[in-house]
Scaffold this motif. Sequence first.
Motif, mmCIF file in Angstrom:
data_model
loop_
_atom_site.group_PDB
_atom_site.id
_atom_site.type_symbol
_atom_site.label_atom_id
_atom_site.label_comp_id
_atom_site.label_asym_id
_atom_site.label_seq_id
_atom_site.Cartn_x
_atom_site.Cartn_y
_atom_site.Cartn_z
ATOM 1 N N ARG A 127 -1.107 13.600 -67.947
ATOM 2 C CA ARG A 127 0.252 13.936 -68.355
ATOM 3 C C ARG A 127 0.267 14.209 -69.853
ATOM 4 O O ARG A 127 -0.083 13.344 -70.640
ATOM 5 C CB ARG A 127 1.217 12.805 -67.993
ATOM 6 C CG ARG A 127 1.546 12.768 -66.503
ATOM 7 C CD ARG A 127 2.333 11.529 -66.126
ATOM 8 N NE ARG A 127 2.876 11.633 -64.781
ATOM 9 C CZ ARG A 127 2.165 11.390 -63.683
ATOM 10 N NH1 ARG A 127 0.905 11.033 -63.785
ATOM 11 N NH2 ARG A 127 2.722 11.500 -62.490
ATOM 12 N N VAL A 128 0.689 15.418 -70.210
ATOM 13 C CA VAL A 128 0.703 15.857 -71.605
ATOM 14 C C VAL A 128 2.150 16.101 -72.017
ATOM 15 O O VAL A 128 2.911 16.781 -71.314
ATOM 16 C CB VAL A 128 -0.137 17.131 -71.795
ATOM 17 C CG1 VAL A 128 -0.181 17.522 -73.262
ATOM 18 C CG2 VAL A 128 -1.544 16.949 -71.247
ATOM 19 N N LEU A 129 2.542 15.521 -73.150
ATOM 20 C CA LEU A 129 3.898 15.703 -73.662
ATOM 21 C C LEU A 129 3.956 16.966 -74.503
ATOM 22 O O LEU A 129 3.367 17.040 -75.581
ATOM 23 C CB LEU A 129 4.319 14.483 -74.489
ATOM 24 C CG LEU A 129 5.751 14.506 -75.039
ATOM 25 C CD1 LEU A 129 6.763 14.632 -73.906
ATOM 26 C CD2 LEU A 129 6.021 13.274 -75.883
ATOM 27 N N LEU A 130 4.669 17.961 -74.017
ATOM 28 C CA LEU A 130 4.811 19.231 -74.706
ATOM 29 C C LEU A 130 6.212 19.350 -75.304
ATOM 30 O O LEU A 130 7.079 18.510 -75.065
ATOM 31 C CB LEU A 130 4.551 20.394 -73.747
ATOM 32 C CG LEU A 130 3.163 20.437 -73.099
ATOM 33 C CD1 LEU A 130 3.070 21.620 -72.150
ATOM 34 C CD2 LEU A 130 2.071 20.518 -74.154
ATOM 35 N N LEU A 131 6.401 20.428 -76.043
ATOM 36 C CA LEU A 131 7.679 20.642 -76.718
ATOM 37 C C LEU A 131 8.820 20.788 -75.709
ATOM 38 O O LEU A 131 9.934 20.317 -75.937
ATOM 39 C CB LEU A 131 7.589 21.890 -77.605
ATOM 40 C CG LEU A 131 8.713 22.101 -78.618
ATOM 41 C CD1 LEU A 131 8.776 20.942 -79.603
ATOM 42 C CD2 LEU A 131 8.514 23.424 -79.351
ATOM 43 N N GLU A 132 8.534 21.429 -74.562
ATOM 44 C CA GLU A 132 9.572 21.617 -73.547
ATOM 45 C C GLU A 132 9.648 20.460 -72.561
ATOM 46 O O GLU A 132 10.469 20.480 -71.648
ATOM 47 C CB GLU A 132 9.340 22.926 -72.780
ATOM 48 C CG GLU A 132 8.021 22.978 -72.026
ATOM 49 C CD GLU A 132 6.890 23.549 -72.857
ATOM 50 O OE1 GLU A 132 5.863 23.936 -72.268
ATOM 51 O OE2 GLU A 132 7.051 23.621 -74.090
ATOM 52 N N GLY A 133 8.803 19.450 -72.737
ATOM 53 C CA GLY A 133 8.853 18.286 -71.865
ATOM 54 C C GLY A 133 7.469 17.924 -71.340
ATOM 55 O O GLY A 133 6.477 18.619 -71.606
ATOM 56 N N PRO A 134 7.351 16.817 -70.589
ATOM 57 C CA PRO A 134 6.042 16.411 -70.051
ATOM 58 C C PRO A 134 5.551 17.382 -68.995
ATOM 59 O O PRO A 134 6.333 17.978 -68.258
ATOM 60 C CB PRO A 134 6.329 15.028 -69.448
ATOM 61 C CG PRO A 134 7.792 15.019 -69.182
ATOM 62 C CD PRO A 134 8.418 15.884 -70.223
ATOM 63 N N ARG A 135 4.236 17.506 -68.933
ATOM 64 C CA ARG A 135 3.614 18.407 -67.964
ATOM 65 C C ARG A 135 2.362 17.759 -67.396
ATOM 66 O O ARG A 135 1.607 17.116 -68.118
ATOM 67 C CB ARG A 135 3.259 19.746 -68.613
ATOM 68 C CG ARG A 135 2.567 20.719 -67.665
ATOM 69 C CD ARG A 135 2.307 22.053 -68.317
ATOM 70 N NE ARG A 135 1.544 22.936 -67.464
ATOM 71 C CZ ARG A 135 1.154 24.165 -67.810
ATOM 72 N NH1 ARG A 135 1.487 24.643 -68.994
ATOM 73 N NH2 ARG A 135 0.448 24.903 -66.980
ATOM 74 N N GLU A 136 2.160 17.914 -66.082
ATOM 75 C CA GLU A 136 0.972 17.390 -65.417
ATOM 76 C C GLU A 136 -0.115 18.465 -65.383
ATOM 77 O O GLU A 136 0.155 19.616 -65.035
ATOM 78 C CB GLU A 136 1.296 16.927 -64.000
ATOM 79 C CG GLU A 136 2.158 15.675 -63.942
ATOM 80 C CD GLU A 136 2.300 15.156 -62.536
ATOM 81 O OE1 GLU A 136 1.910 15.873 -61.595
ATOM 82 O OE2 GLU A 136 2.792 14.018 -62.363
ATOM 83 N N VAL A 137 -1.329 18.065 -65.749
ATOM 84 C CA VAL A 137 -2.469 18.975 -65.771
ATOM 85 C C VAL A 137 -3.585 18.359 -64.935
ATOM 86 O O VAL A 137 -3.952 17.197 -65.138
ATOM 87 C CB VAL A 137 -2.969 19.232 -67.211
ATOM 88 C CG1 VAL A 137 -4.146 20.202 -67.194
ATOM 89 C CG2 VAL A 137 -1.848 19.761 -68.081
#
Length: 313
Positions: A127-137
């Motif tokens: 789980r990576v916290l990006l500018l537009e919100g968390p994202r699963e990779v």
Amino acid sequence: MLVFCLFCFCVSVTGVLSKHIDHRNLFTQRVCCKRQSHFVYIGQDISGSPVSVDVGMCRSHCGGASRPPHEAGQQEYSKHSSMLEFLRSKKMRTRGPSAPDSAEVLNHLPSCGVNQVCEPTGIRVDRVLLLEGPREVEVIEECHCEVRLSQCIRVPALKTFYSETPYEAVIDVGGCSRSKGSPEGFSCVPTKFDSALVETPNKVDLIQTVAACELKESCYRVPYVEYYYETVHHADGVKEERLKEIDLGRCLGGCTTGNRCLLRAPSDPDICHLWDGKQSSSCVPQGYESHSFLNQHGQIRTVLSITSCFCQN
């Protein structure tokens, strides 16, 4: 002189035999289905910096180590009995295409064998916290040679959630076999789903898993059941409230109508390197039926359910 002739005879016989060795026998010696780095840009973090993640890839071919030019020349010369023969063969190679040696041919052969495929052994979900919100990779951890099955069945697929934390959990999310010999336009796809719970520091995550697979067209219908309260009036005047089950259905899969593969991998026909530029269509409902019933308030409610799906341009 006799000893020299016997030596030349042995060398020539060995060379002839080596040319007739089936390269498939060398798979047991050079199985090299390995994970390789594959970085993918996923966006910007909360500071605005670009984020790239090594999601990995499974390399299905053996890669030969490159040799220095002088070593390659020495090995090439050692194949010939004299300098004159070496120069003659070099001159012939400049006139026409030469047949590749066994090492070069082997480097272009699949590393897992004829009926196998190089696939991930395990996948880690980060789980990576990006500018537009968390994202699963999803990140490939290891690779192995898996037998390509002839039938369409559910196969295990392990995924690790919340890796290297107290909440780490390994879930068999399942998948569908890459069955060989499938009819044109049909694929082994999931048709039934289940769920698993994963504890987290903030809440409980619901992970969707594959329960069953079937051989379907690229655009297909799957069951999707919902329950409603239905009011039934009996002949004796008794009013009964009960649950009504309706399979609403869902359309899954992708449509590749008009998308033809222009260049396939020589080692694995399932891998397409180049598609034509035509636009793909979407998988949408085609047929439907209506279900009418009395709800809790005595009002007639109508619910539509999908009976079939098709590819719409």
